[in-house]
Design a protein around this motif. Structure first.
Motif, PDB file in Angstrom:
ATOM      1  N   CYS A  44      42.800  39.019  47.904  1.00 35.83           N
ATOM      2  CA  CYS A  44      41.617  38.212  47.610  1.00 35.83           C
ATOM      3  C   CYS A  44      41.621  37.017  48.547  1.00 35.83           C
ATOM      4  CB  CYS A  44      41.576  37.790  46.142  1.00 35.83           C
ATOM      5  SG  CYS A  44      42.813  36.572  45.699  1.00 35.83           S
ATOM      6  N   CYS A  47      44.029  33.511  46.743  1.00 36.38           N
ATOM      7  CA  CYS A  47      45.420  33.577  46.283  1.00 36.38           C
ATOM      8  C   CYS A  47      46.373  32.944  47.298  1.00 36.38           C
ATOM      9  CB  CYS A  47      45.807  35.033  46.054  1.00 36.38           C
ATOM     10  SG  CYS A  47      47.561  35.268  45.687  1.00 36.38           S
ATOM     11  N   CYS A  75      39.127  43.655  47.178  1.00 36.48           N
ATOM     12  CA  CYS A  75      39.120  42.464  46.330  1.00 36.48           C
ATOM     13  C   CYS A  75      38.448  42.850  45.022  1.00 36.48           C
ATOM     14  CB  CYS A  75      38.372  41.311  46.995  1.00 36.48           C
ATOM     15  SG  CYS A  75      38.337  39.816  45.966  1.00 36.48           S
ATOM     16  N   ASN A  77      38.823  40.713  42.129  1.00 32.49           N
ATOM     17  CA  ASN A  77      38.777  39.553  41.238  1.00 32.49           C
ATOM     18  C   ASN A  77      37.369  39.291  40.707  1.00 32.49           C
ATOM     19  OD1 ASN A  77      41.487  39.064  41.390  1.00 32.49           O
ATOM     20  ND2 ASN A  77      41.327  37.250  42.667  1.00 32.49           N
ATOM     21  N   TYR A  82      35.643  33.139  39.904  1.00 30.67           N
ATOM     22  CA  TYR A  82      36.305  32.720  41.146  1.00 30.67           C
ATOM     23  C   TYR A  82      35.355  32.970  42.315  1.00 30.67           C
ATOM     24  CZ  TYR A  82      40.417  32.513  38.243  1.00 30.67           C
ATOM     25  OH  TYR A  82      41.301  32.187  37.242  1.00 30.67           O
ATOM     26  N   ASP A  85      36.107  34.329  45.771  1.00 29.12           N
ATOM     27  CA  ASP A  85      36.387  35.754  45.933  1.00 29.12           C
ATOM     28  C   ASP A  85      35.121  36.599  45.878  1.00 29.12           C
ATOM     29  OD1 ASP A  85      39.121  35.326  46.204  1.00 29.12           O
ATOM     30  OD2 ASP A  85      39.495  35.514  44.058  1.00 29.12           O
ATOM     31  N   GLN A 109      35.540  46.231  38.991  1.00 31.20           N
ATOM     32  CA  GLN A 109      36.981  46.259  38.741  1.00 31.20           C
ATOM     33  C   GLN A 109      37.498  47.639  38.339  1.00 31.20           C
ATOM     34  OE1 GLN A 109      37.358  42.854  35.968  1.00 31.20           O
ATOM     35  NE2 GLN A 109      38.083  41.676  37.742  1.00 31.20           N
ATOM     36  N   THR A 120      47.686  40.083  43.497  1.00 31.85           N
ATOM     37  CA  THR A 120      47.312  39.964  44.903  1.00 31.85           C
ATOM     38  C   THR A 120      48.436  39.188  45.587  1.00 31.85           C
ATOM     39  OG1 THR A 120      46.032  37.950  44.426  1.00 31.85           O
ATOM     40  CG2 THR A 120      44.826  40.032  44.484  1.00 31.85           C
ATOM     41  N   ILE A 179      45.591  39.763  39.032  1.00 32.31           N
ATOM     42  CA  ILE A 179      44.182  40.092  39.236  1.00 32.31           C
ATOM     43  C   ILE A 179      43.376  39.264  38.223  1.00 32.31           C
ATOM     44  CG2 ILE A 179      42.433  41.916  39.044  1.00 32.31           C
ATOM     45  CD1 ILE A 179      44.150  42.614  41.363  1.00 32.31           C
ATOM     46  N   LYS A 180      42.288  38.708  38.664  1.00 31.66           N
ATOM     47  CA  LYS A 180      41.439  37.895  37.791  1.00 31.66           C
ATOM     48  C   LYS A 180      40.407  38.811  37.130  1.00 31.66           C
ATOM     49  CE  LYS A 180      43.736  34.426  39.339  1.00 31.66           C
ATOM     50  NZ  LYS A 180      45.131  34.558  39.048  1.00 31.66           N
ATOM     51  N   TRP A 181      40.766  39.283  35.939  1.00 33.36           N
ATOM     52  CA  TRP A 181      39.934  40.252  35.217  1.00 33.36           C
ATOM     53  C   TRP A 181      38.731  39.568  34.576  1.00 33.36           C
ATOM     54  CZ3 TRP A 181      41.135  44.892  36.668  1.00 33.36           C
ATOM     55  CH2 TRP A 181      42.458  45.199  36.972  1.00 33.36           C
TER      56      TRP A 181
END
Length: 185
Positions: A44, A47, A75, A77, A82, A85, A109, A120, A179-181
Motif C-alpha cells: 500500500c 505503510c 493494494c 486497504n 485511508y 491508499d 478486498q 503490507t 491490511i486495513k479491512w
C-alpha cells in the motif's frame, strides 16, 4: 500494529482475479503470470514497512522479471478510511516511482481475502504452475530498511523457484502493517 505472515502452504494454488490497475488496464492473474513463476505482493502507499523497502521491492521486481517471473502488486486497504491508499494516490505513486509491474486496486478486498493476505508487505511467490512456493520476507528489514548488504531473501527464493519450480523450505515470515479491512456491514 505489526503483523507477521503465516508459514508457506506449499502447493496452494493462486486464486484468479480481475482487477483494475493504475496504468488504466484491467488484469487477470494469467496476464501477470510469468513463464518461470509469479510474485503477487500486497502493498500500500502509506505503510512504513513498505515505504522503508520500496526501492528494494522495485529492484527485486525488475531482477525477477529478467528471470521470467511475472510480478504484480495489489493494494487492498480500505481507501475510505485511508485515502492515501486510494486509487488516485496509487496511480501517482506508481508513476512517480516508475513501478515496473501492474499496481492493482482491490477495492472490494475480495482478492486479499482469497489470498488470506495479512499485512503490507505480504509476498506470495508461485512457481510456473501457480503453486505457492514462497511466503516470506523481502529481507531483514522491518519498519526501517535493513543494512544495504542484507541477504535478498525474496529474490533468492524466487530465483530458486524460477530455476527449480520449488521454493526454499526455510522461510522467515514477512512483517508489516495489518491490511486495513473495511468495517463489516
Amino acid at each position: 500494529m505489526a503483523v507477521s505472515t503465516p508459514v508457506c502452504a506449499f502447493g496452494w494454488k493462486a486464486p484468479d482475479f480481475i482487477l483494475p490497475a493504475t496504468d488504466g488496464q484491467t488484469y487477470r492473474l494469467g496476464q501477470v503470470a510469468g513463464p518461470k513463476g509469479t510474485l503477487i505482493m500486497f502493498i500500500c502507499n502509506h505503510c512504513p514497512y513498505v515505504l522503508a523497502v520500496l526501492d528494494r521491492i522495485l529492484r527485486d521486481a525488475r531482477d525477477l522479471q529478467a528471470l521470467g517471473v511475472g510480478v504484480a502488486a495489489i493494494c487492498s486497504n480500505d481507501a475510505q478510511a485511508y485515502p492515501e491508499d486510494g486509487f488516485g494516490a496509487m496511480a501517482e505513486m506508481a508513476r512517480v516511482r516508475d513501478f515496473p509491474f501492474p499496481y492493482l486496486h482491490d477495492a472490494e478486498q475480495s482478492v486479499a481475502r482469497a489470498y488470506d493476505a495479512d499485512c503490507t508487505p505480504d509476498f506470495f511467490g508461485f512457481n510456473a504452475d501457480l503453486e505457492l512456493q514462497y511466503r516470506g520476507r523481502l529481507d531483514a528489514s522491518g519498519r526501517a530498511a535493513g543494512p544495504g548488504d542484507a541477504r535478498r531473501d525474496l529474490y533468492e527464493a524466487m530465483k530458486q523457484v524460477a530455476e527449480t519450480g520449488q521454493g526454499p523450505r526455510d522461510q522467515i515470515p514477512s512483517m508489516g502493517c495489518s491490511i486495513k479491512w473495511k468495517p463489516a456491514s
